[in-house]
Design an enzyme around this catalytic site. Structure first.
Site: not given
Ligand code: TEU
Length: 590
Positions: A58, A62, A66, A135, A237, A291, A365-366
């Site tokens: 950051d 805030d 960023d 992305d 995505d 994806e 990030h997922d």
């Molecule tokens: O994720 C695709 C997706 O199907 C997600 O449900 C994923 O399986 C889940 O995050 C697993 O816990 C993409 C992005 O990577 C995710 O961050 C987004 O939330 C999602 O698309 C919707 O845009």
């Protein structure tokens, strides 16, 4: 019944696959320089570093990371030795799903800065020879996008056809499962049009109607806008969901609750991929990461170079190992089955041995932090197990995708209270468990292992307040271990996790065998050690990784270790036989 079906989708999500597309005309036809079965290509050799901008740095206090913050860390990113950065969404967004709900594709999110900040960031990366992937979220947009605002106002709006609708006069729409909806229902009623709109994710993420050629042209135009700025590619995505059967039949029974798989089987999916390649990607010297979902056969359709769709698959089949079936990513107390896991990697690696190309990752990030999920985040094993996992990612066959913070061994924050979470997925699932009268305490315990917010806590730069991430209140709590786990503390230590990561990248760069070499599992049924050989042009490397907290040994029958030379190891005295210390990683040249 409906809930049962929703839960059973989770194993299917395990098959979510990230694919990388590349304009085939950009492939360098230099096959002769190695005896690899695939052509050499820059994106096969690249190490990708994923930056979640909200949590990286950051600059204005805030509490939200960023673009200027990333700019201030360009030299750090360069120092890692990586070749490419994947930026999570930076576009204007009301942030229902942290940027995966875009309200304006050609503007930057206010909290992140401005378009001139973006231009400066891109320039800064390019000056350092780092490529940038954006992305691209085009299965859906935000309900705050101007297209949707117009569409939801009247059936006569030209934008109405940019989305999927079910007119209320036809009665209730046929059931569609939603991933981030508390009721699990992908149709949302809209009064002004007296119709329901489709949202596979949250109700603030209406699905775009790819069957409408005008919509597709809008998307291609927008992609050109970014490509003309000079970006090096996109990560697309949830792209496998973009085509829908607009006759809206009842969900086909043969999918047996695997609705994600059904969503990824739209009738024109591959027509659109080929069209996108023809109209946009083939005109630029770029790669595209998308994806998608599927088994090997399904994914190969995207990545077969002959088809001119996508090139590289980033598969998800291994990532959900160790969860109990039919529950929300609830960890199995028995842990994950290493032997089965190895076989999954072997299957996908074999699939790409002759055509197509894979990628390797253990976090994004997922996902939770790789150290907590696949290694051991106790003080005793943080160091060795982090290094062991980095060795894995950077010695497998496939492009390496590495998540920010893993290079210093960041671990899960393990929130106790639901109020500490931000993620729409966690909050939706919590609400569903609550509505069913489920065990919320048990749910929250499980989420300490698997929730996405574990991987989204701010980067730990130093031991100053908030880990040097921000002088303001961070949007998500900083892991309190920042006082000891931080970049500054590791910069000066030649044996740190950070410096091991850098060394491992240099080894991969020096050693084409680690990129293009054949992959063969060794001692497949060994329950503790993941070992494999990589061979190219008569050179043979042996990678041995102990995934357990106890010493383990491996059967190396058939391999001659007598003249083995150590290329890298995570202990001061690396193993040169099959006897490995806890979480030991070693690469030997045989
Ligand atoms: O994720 C695709 C997706 O199907 C997600 O449900 C994923 O399986 C889940 O995050 C697993 O816990 C993409 C992005 O990577 C995710 O961050 C987004 O939330 C999602 O698309 C919707 O845009």
């Amino acid at each position: 019944m409906r809930l049962v079906l929703q839960f059973s989708i989770l194993p299917c999500l395990a098959l979510m696959t990230l694919l990388c597309a590349c304009n085939s005309s950009t492939e360098q036809k230099t096959k002769t320089s190695t005896d690899a079965k695939t052509d050499e290509n820059w994106w096969k050799e690249a190490v990708v570093y994923q930056i979640y901008p909200r949590s990286f740095k950051d600059s204005d206090g805030d509490g939200i990371g960023d673009l200027q913050g990333i700019i201030s860390k360009l030299d750090y990113v360069k120092s890692l030795g990586i070749d490419m950065v994947w930026l999570n969404p930076v576009y204007a967004s009301p942030n229902k799903d942290n940027g995966y709900d875009i309200s304006d594709y050609q503007n930057i999110m206010k909290e992140f800065g401005s378009m001139s900040d973006f231009d400066a960031l891109l320039k800064g990366f390019h000056q350092r020879d780092i490529k940038v992937f954006m992305d691209l979220v085009v299965n859906h947009c935000s309900s705050e996008h101007a297209w949707f605002k117009a569409a939801r106002s009247s059936r006569n709006s030209p934008y109405y056809q940019y989305f999927h609708w079910w007119p209320a006069e036809k009665g209730k729409p046929p059931y569609r499962w939603s991933i981030f909806d508390e009721k699990g229902d992908a149709w949302e009623y809209n009064k002004a049009t007296d119709s329901y709109y489709l949202h596979y994710f949250a109700d603030g993420q209406p699905d775009l109607n790819w069957e409408n050629p005008k919509l597709r042209q809008e998307i291609y135009k927008m992609m050109r806008f970014w490509l003309d700025k000079g970006i090096d590619g996109f990560r697309l995505d949830a792209i496998a969901f973009c085509s829908k059967d607009t006759l809206w039949p009842p969900l086909p029974a043969e999918y047996n609750g695997q609705w994600g798989m059904y969503y990824a089987s739209g009738p024109h999916l591959h027509d659109y991929m080929q069209e996108m390649n023809r109209e946009v990607l083939s005109k630029y010297n770029v790669a595209t990461v998308a994806e998608a979902m599927g088994d090997v056969e399904r994914v190969m359709k995207f990545v077969d170079p002959e088809r001119k769709e996508l090139n590289m698959a980033y598969y998800f089949e291994a990532i959900d190992f160790g969860y109990l079936p039919n529950e929300y990513k609830m960890p199995d107390p028995k842990g994950f089955d290493l032997v089965a896991w190895k076989k999954v990697y072997a299957k996908w690696t074999e699939a790409f041995a002759n055509k197509g190309w894979g990628t390797i990752y253990l976090a994004n990030h997922d996902q939770p932090r790789m150290l907590s999920r696949w290694g051991n985040d106790s003080p005793e094993f943080r160091d060795v197990s982090s290094k062991m996992l980095s060795t894995f990612i950077l010695s497998m066959r496939g492009t390496a995708f590495y998540y920010f913070g893993d290079e210093i061994g960041m671990s899960n924050i393990k929130f106790d209270k639901v109020e500490e979470y931000n993620d729409i997925e966690l909050l939706t699932n919590y609400a569903q468990v609550k509505a069913k009268g489920g065990d919320l305490k048990r749910f929250l315990e499980g989420m300490k292992i698997s929730s996405r917010d574990n991987g989204r806590t701010p980067m730990q730069w130093d031991s100053s307040s908030n880990g040097g991430f921000s002088v303001g209140k961070p949007w998500l709590k900083v892991n309190p271990n920042f006082t000891s786990v931080n970049v500054a503390a590791q910069e000066t230590d030649p044996n740190s996790i950070l410096n091991y990561f850098r060394n491992m990248i240099q080894l991969r760069k020096k050693e084409p065998t680690l990129i293009y070499g054949d992959f063969t599992l060794v001692d497949v049924d060994n329950p503790a050690i993941f070992a494999y050989t990589r061979t190219l042009k008569g050179k043979k490397l042996l990678v041995m990784l102990n995934f357990k907290a106890v010493p383990a040994s491996i059967n190396t029958t058939g391999l001659d270790l007598s003249k083995a030379k150590v290329l890298i190891g995570n202990y001061p005295t690396p193993a040169t036989t099959g006897q490995l210390k806890p979480y030991e990683a070693v690469i030997l040249e045989l």
